[in-house]
Design a protein around this motif. Sequence first.
Motif, PDB file in Angstrom:
ATOM      1  N   ILE A  28       0.832  -1.205   0.000  1.00 23.67           N
ATOM      2  CA  ILE A  28       0.000   0.000   0.000  1.00 23.67           C
ATOM      3  C   ILE A  28       0.866   1.253   0.000  1.00 23.67           C
ATOM      4  O   ILE A  28       0.570   2.236  -0.693  1.00 23.67           O
ATOM      5  CB  ILE A  28      -0.942   0.004   1.213  1.00 23.67           C
TER       6      ILE A  28
ATOM      7  N   ASN B 110       3.793   1.490  -1.233  1.00 27.33           N
ATOM      8  CA  ASN B 110       4.789   1.431  -2.321  1.00 27.33           C
ATOM      9  C   ASN B 110       6.210   1.380  -1.771  1.00 27.33           C
ATOM     10  O   ASN B 110       7.124   2.034  -2.277  1.00 27.33           O
ATOM     11  CB  ASN B 110       4.636   2.643  -3.262  1.00 27.33           C
TER      12      ASN B 110
ATOM     13  N   SER C  45     -15.058   3.239   1.357  1.00 24.02           N
ATOM     14  CA  SER C  45     -13.825   4.027   1.274  1.00 24.02           C
ATOM     15  C   SER C  45     -12.649   3.311   1.925  1.00 24.02           C
ATOM     16  O   SER C  45     -11.502   3.452   1.482  1.00 24.02           O
ATOM     17  CB  SER C  45     -14.030   5.390   1.940  1.00 24.02           C
TER      18      SER C  45
ATOM     19  N   GLU D  97     -11.529   0.933  -0.706  1.00 28.78           N
ATOM     20  CA  GLU D  97     -10.987   1.578  -1.909  1.00 28.78           C
ATOM     21  C   GLU D  97      -9.604   2.182  -1.695  1.00 28.78           C
ATOM     22  O   GLU D  97      -8.771   2.163  -2.605  1.00 28.78           O
ATOM     23  CB  GLU D  97     -11.933   2.691  -2.365  1.00 28.78           C
ATOM     24  N   SER D  98      -9.353   2.743  -0.524  1.00 25.07           N
ATOM     25  CA  SER D  98      -8.121   3.520  -0.326  1.00 25.07           C
ATOM     26  C   SER D  98      -6.834   2.715  -0.552  1.00 25.07           C
ATOM     27  O   SER D  98      -5.893   3.253  -1.151  1.00 25.07           O
ATOM     28  CB  SER D  98      -8.119   4.184   1.054  1.00 25.07           C
TER      29      SER D  98
ATOM     30  N   ALA E  39      -6.213   0.448  -2.684  1.00 29.30           N
ATOM     31  CA  ALA E  39      -6.005   0.345  -4.128  1.00 29.30           C
ATOM     32  C   ALA E  39      -5.438   1.633  -4.709  1.00 29.30           C
ATOM     33  O   ALA E  39      -4.815   1.626  -5.788  1.00 29.30           O
ATOM     34  CB  ALA E  39      -7.320  -0.005  -4.825  1.00 29.30           C
ATOM     35  N   GLN E  40      -5.638   2.733  -3.987  1.00 26.19           N
ATOM     36  CA  GLN E  40      -5.088   4.025  -4.402  1.00 26.19           C
ATOM     37  C   GLN E  40      -3.756   4.327  -3.722  1.00 26.19           C
ATOM     38  O   GLN E  40      -3.238   5.444  -3.818  1.00 26.19           O
ATOM     39  CB  GLN E  40      -6.095   5.146  -4.071  1.00 26.19           C
ATOM     40  N   SER E  41      -3.229   3.318  -3.018  1.00 21.92           N
ATOM     41  CA  SER E  41      -1.949   3.460  -2.299  1.00 21.92           C
ATOM     42  C   SER E  41      -1.995   4.604  -1.297  1.00 21.92           C
ATOM     43  O   SER E  41      -1.047   5.404  -1.185  1.00 21.92           O
ATOM     44  CB  SER E  41      -0.782   3.661  -3.281  1.00 21.92           C
ATOM     45  N   CYS E  42      -3.086   4.672  -0.557  1.00 18.38           N
ATOM     46  CA  CYS E  42      -3.196   5.734   0.439  1.00 18.38           C
ATOM     47  C   CYS E  42      -4.134   5.300   1.555  1.00 18.38           C
ATOM     48  O   CYS E  42      -4.805   4.273   1.480  1.00 18.38           O
ATOM     49  CB  CYS E  42      -3.698   7.026  -0.204  1.00 18.38           C
TER      50      CYS E  42
ATOM     51  N   GLN F 206      -6.611  10.386   3.245  1.00  9.40           N
ATOM     52  CA  GLN F 206      -6.234  10.985   1.965  1.00  9.40           C
ATOM     53  C   GLN F 206      -7.296  10.714   0.903  1.00  9.40           C
ATOM     54  O   GLN F 206      -7.613  11.590   0.097  1.00  9.40           O
ATOM     55  CB  GLN F 206      -4.899  10.409   1.487  1.00  9.40           C
ATOM     56  N   HIS F 207      -7.830   9.518   0.916  1.00  6.81           N
ATOM     57  CA  HIS F 207      -8.755   9.094  -0.138  1.00  6.81           C
ATOM     58  C   HIS F 207     -10.141   9.702   0.022  1.00  6.81           C
ATOM     59  O   HIS F 207     -10.733  10.188  -0.958  1.00  6.81           O
ATOM     60  CB  HIS F 207      -8.854   7.570  -0.135  1.00  6.81           C
TER      61      HIS F 207
END
Length: 254
Positions: A47, A49, A216, A219-220, A222-225, A229-230
């Motif tokens: 997550i 990175n 949320s 989902e977050s 998958a957005q690397s956050c 933040q998301h």
Amino acid sequence: MAKIAVFNQKGGVGKTTTTLNLAALLAQRGADPLVMDLDPQGHLTGIFNAAVSAPERSLYGYFSVGASLSGLIKITNGGLKIIPSHLDLSRVDTQFGKGPQALNRLNIGIVKENLNTTRPILMDSCPMLGVLSLNGIFACDRVLIPISADYLAINGALQVDKTLRALERVIKNPPMKRFVLTRFDSRRKMSWDIDRKLRERFGAEMCETRISENVSLAESPAQSCDVFQHAPESRGASDYAALLDELTATGFVN
């Protein structure tokens, strides 16, 4: 400062989600937390990175070749400090035995390098009772146990409690425990039944805050956050903010 192992022997209960979002909010509030990924699956590392190609540059390097913990810290794009995981961490259980020296290795490193004097540490544990998760439990002074709102999770929570009570006989200073209900759906009678049963069983060790099922939170990663933040206005964000407020007010986080 608190050393918190986020642990449950059952998978899919929100350990990584809880570690991720509590650490992110602590960082937002200026606490400068250090996150350790003790799970060979490395979901938290992914997550952020923060994956490394060489296992010696991950937490495995500390166990295998004696690398310094501080030398393994990576700083994420958001400024959070993490010691990443690697698949080779799965070899630790077979390489180092289960004696007191093996189980205290992580704690020895934290103390030796003064990693805990100015910042809280959060450890995302793997979903099994082995050398890695026991190192986290022996190194921490707090254990946060997420429990998902399903009936199978009740048995898992009872097993975790039994395990931690058994370990109290061999840990010099047994850690403080808190259970937190995750994936809670207020529309489902089952969620309320589980909530009631857990509170009857664990009493004051059960957090008042519940983490609701929230898209949320799913989902977050998958957005690397993190969820703040998301989707900072989401129910997931408000629940984790309430959880940190509660843990801080009760002295579980400092």
